[in-house]
Motif scaffolding. Sequence first.
Motif, short mmCIF file in Angstrom:
data_model
loop_
_atom_site.label_atom_id
_atom_site.label_comp_id
_atom_site.label_asym_id
_atom_site.label_seq_id
_atom_site.Cartn_x
_atom_site.Cartn_y
_atom_site.Cartn_z
N LYS A 142 0.83 -1.21 0.00
CA LYS A 142 0.00 0.00 0.00
C LYS A 142 0.86 1.26 0.00
CE LYS A 142 -4.53 -1.07 1.76
NZ LYS A 142 -5.48 -0.93 2.86
N LEU A 199 2.21 1.97 -3.32
CA LEU A 199 1.15 2.49 -4.19
C LEU A 199 0.95 3.99 -3.97
CD1 LEU A 199 -1.07 1.74 -6.25
CD2 LEU A 199 -2.60 1.49 -4.30
N GLN A 239 -0.35 30.80 -40.36
CA GLN A 239 -0.69 30.44 -38.98
C GLN A 239 -1.28 31.67 -38.26
OE1 GLN A 239 2.74 28.89 -36.92
NE2 GLN A 239 1.66 28.82 -34.98
N GLN A 260 -3.02 34.09 -39.50
CA GLN A 260 -4.43 34.33 -39.87
C GLN A 260 -5.35 33.44 -39.05
OE1 GLN A 260 -5.77 35.84 -43.13
NE2 GLN A 260 -4.01 35.82 -44.46
N ALA A 261 -4.85 32.24 -38.73
CA ALA A 261 -5.71 31.27 -38.06
C ALA A 261 -5.71 31.41 -36.55
CB ALA A 261 -5.28 29.85 -38.44
N THR A 262 -4.59 31.83 -35.98
CA THR A 262 -4.49 31.73 -34.52
C THR A 262 -4.43 33.07 -33.78
OG1 THR A 262 -2.12 31.52 -34.71
CG2 THR A 262 -3.35 29.48 -34.59
N GLN A 273 -6.45 35.56 -33.37
CA GLN A 273 -7.64 35.88 -32.57
C GLN A 273 -7.64 35.15 -31.24
OE1 GLN A 273 -7.49 35.88 -35.84
NE2 GLN A 273 -9.38 36.51 -36.82
N ARG A 274 -7.25 33.91 -31.27
CA ARG A 274 -7.25 33.10 -30.04
C ARG A 274 -6.27 33.69 -29.02
NH1 ARG A 274 -10.32 30.17 -28.55
NH2 ARG A 274 -11.75 29.08 -29.89
N GLN A 285 -7.46 36.89 -27.49
CA GLN A 285 -8.53 36.64 -26.53
C GLN A 285 -7.95 36.36 -25.15
OE1 GLN A 285 -10.86 33.10 -27.36
NE2 GLN A 285 -12.71 34.10 -26.63
N PHE A 345 -4.39 2.86 -10.22
CA PHE A 345 -3.45 2.83 -11.34
C PHE A 345 -4.11 3.28 -12.65
CE2 PHE A 345 -1.01 0.05 -8.53
CZ PHE A 345 0.25 0.61 -8.69
N LEU A 370 -14.87 32.63 -30.75
CA LEU A 370 -14.26 33.76 -30.06
C LEU A 370 -15.22 34.38 -29.03
CD1 LEU A 370 -12.67 35.51 -33.15
CD2 LEU A 370 -11.44 34.28 -31.37
N TYR A 383 -10.38 22.74 -40.68
CA TYR A 383 -9.47 23.83 -40.32
C TYR A 383 -9.91 25.14 -40.98
CZ TYR A 383 -5.16 26.61 -40.28
OH TYR A 383 -4.25 27.62 -40.14
N PHE A 403 -10.91 28.01 -38.55
CA PHE A 403 -9.89 29.03 -38.29
C PHE A 403 -9.79 30.12 -39.34
CE2 PHE A 403 -8.51 25.29 -35.88
CZ PHE A 403 -8.47 25.85 -34.61
N ARG A 404 -10.43 29.96 -40.48
CA ARG A 404 -10.44 31.07 -41.44
C ARG A 404 -11.81 31.73 -41.48
NH1 ARG A 404 -9.17 30.85 -46.95
NH2 ARG A 404 -9.06 33.11 -46.78
N TYR A 409 -14.12 31.21 -39.03
CA TYR A 409 -14.61 31.37 -37.64
C TYR A 409 -16.06 30.90 -37.47
CZ TYR A 409 -10.21 33.25 -36.49
OH TYR A 409 -8.86 33.34 -36.29
#
Lengths: 419, 291
Positions: free
Chosen positions: A2, A5, A78, A80-82, A84-85, A88, B10, B40, B250, B254-255, B257
């Motif tokens: 025990k 563990l 990348q 353009q896609a990220t 905004q996130r 935020q 476990f 968003l 995607y 992501f483009r 929204y």
Amino acid sequence: MKNRLWLATGTVGLGLILGACAGESGGDESSSESGDATQISFMHWRGEDKAVLDEIIADFEEANPDIRVEQNIYPSDQYQATAQRMLQEGSTGDVFTSFPGAQFESIESAGFFEDLSGEEFVSNFDESLIAVGQKDGTQYALPYQLVFNMPVYNKGMFDELGLEVPKSWTEFQEMADTLLENDITPIAFPGADIGPNQFMNSMMMNNAPDEDIFEKLQNGDESLTNEWWVKTLEDFKLLADKGYIQDDALGTNQDSAMALVANEEAAMLATGSYHMNSLLDLNPDLELDLLAPITVEESEATYEGINTATFMLAVNSNSDKKDQAKAFIDYLSQPEVASKYANETGQHLTVNDVEYESEALQNTSYWIDERNTRFQPRFLITNAQIEDAVLSSIENVLGGEDPMAAAEAAQQIVEENRE
Amino acid sequence: MRISKSIYLFFLPGLVLYSLFFLYPTISALFYSFTDWDGLSEAFQFVGIDNYTRAFTGDSIFQKTIGNNLKFMLTVVVFQTIVALAFALIVIKNTKTNVFLRALYFFPTILSSVSVAFIWAFIYDPSMGILNQMLELIGLDFLAQNWLGNANIAIYSLAITQVWFHAGQMLIIFVAGLQAIPEELYEVAKIEGASKWQTFKSVTWPLLAPSATIVVAYTTIQSFKAFDLVFAMTGGGPNNSTEIIATYIYEVAFRSYQFGYASSISVIFMVIIALITYLQFKALRSDRVSY
């Protein structure tokens, strides 16, 4: 048993807690108080400008010892896609850049732009070039770079062949025929990547001089099957059919297209002014200028070229360090700082009183004041799926489809995606 | 035998990680698939099954991506399985040369997908790429193509890249499966006078079915997940001819929204993969034999 563990689970638990703590401190690093100085994050997509911006930041930090600036750079796709996130969350991008068009609209509707309307540094920018950063009379972002999204041409080659810059579609075709007769491909078109989204602008600028055309398309007041777009597609088809663009254009990427122009196998590169420096790096003997195809007769032409005020500087409304962020934009908008940035990156800027030193910039700066250019129409498509439909119709035509059929297929997608 | 209750602890780390990184996102996607969330804003509205209706009746690109994905998957599954099996049969014996060849065939698998994409985009380049240049060199210039620029063949060009990328991985599974077949069965087949093809058909293939099931199922899932390769090589173009479901999710999320709509496509995507994998398992399981 025990005890073992509990030891095992305790170790795992501790590991998780330590991991979580380490993660938290690392994640906050980009926008923190470092010593007595406040650190702000400058988030953008121009990796190629990092070195010159590092120098500008070093000078800024010397003048403002209580502020530290860290660059957070992401590749443009990348970004353009990220972006905004990250905005935020608020810890990255106290100062950030935005593309005009769909990204600006999306950030504005999410409320991540701080209002910059009353700031003194706004007057450092050319008033006529910053409207793209406004919405309903509020200045949310300040475009910094001014690019011309129209073909770059080999002026030396034109002079040698006795060619004039064409002022009409007829003259354009005559010019292209002369180039073909001299075993030169008139236009290197990188159809595999940025070609369609860049070249569409100058190809349609006089076919649809109405700057609200894409707004009308999105509202349902216009259609891609109307004359203005079908003619644009027919003009693209003519370029392909007559061999004015290279074979297999849709499989050619921008590096290969640039190589064609740098090796003087092609006379024009259908991208924009931002590639002039790269072309000169590949072949310093080139003499370059800009040339947009006029797809109508001379008397009907309204515009001579395309401009885009982009790399729009803004302050994150979720930031706790807005004053420091504004101080940095103020610094970037000083003429001497902007001149350094312009000359070392080979870009025209929207800042007043910038002194262009490089020959390429001086030779083309007449496009800013003396030519009637229009803001890049593509950026006025605020719905990304409608934009894709428009671009796909060009690819469709270059792939052999009939222009009207391609326009109809694209219009169907437009109708499916109207909001 | 009495098992202590503490043994269940476990399971805890695995369960926590699984819940956090798989279960929670899956349930979230399902939840958001019934909303118009933009990814968003804090506010969103429930739209019922509108997103699903739109996917099946009002989104021609999504419907095209399903077709593209099936073309890509079928090409990859057929070619990758055949290539991997053929090479496995060649390098089955544990000689030094074969061990070296297995390592060589496995090598592409350890490369990053973006590197593979750049290498193959260069190979396929219509003017400077080595593929067309080689074809011209050996007098087969009529076969030279605009490999990624022709909307009719671009998806198959990507599929060939995917086969090159992952066939080595499947080869190892086949080699393990082949080596597990008892030698005595081949000896019996030889005594019975079976030809090589009869031996393969009646001994090798039936006993290889468990390995083949794994290869086919794994290849199917891999081909649905080929996001990075497609994104880096063609970005879904030209004219959406290489847009697959993963890249389209995607794009929508992501483009454009439209996270709510993207979530509904993700859910459909999950169901498609589950269905195809189930059918494959069922089909290949019926081939299994034991001697």
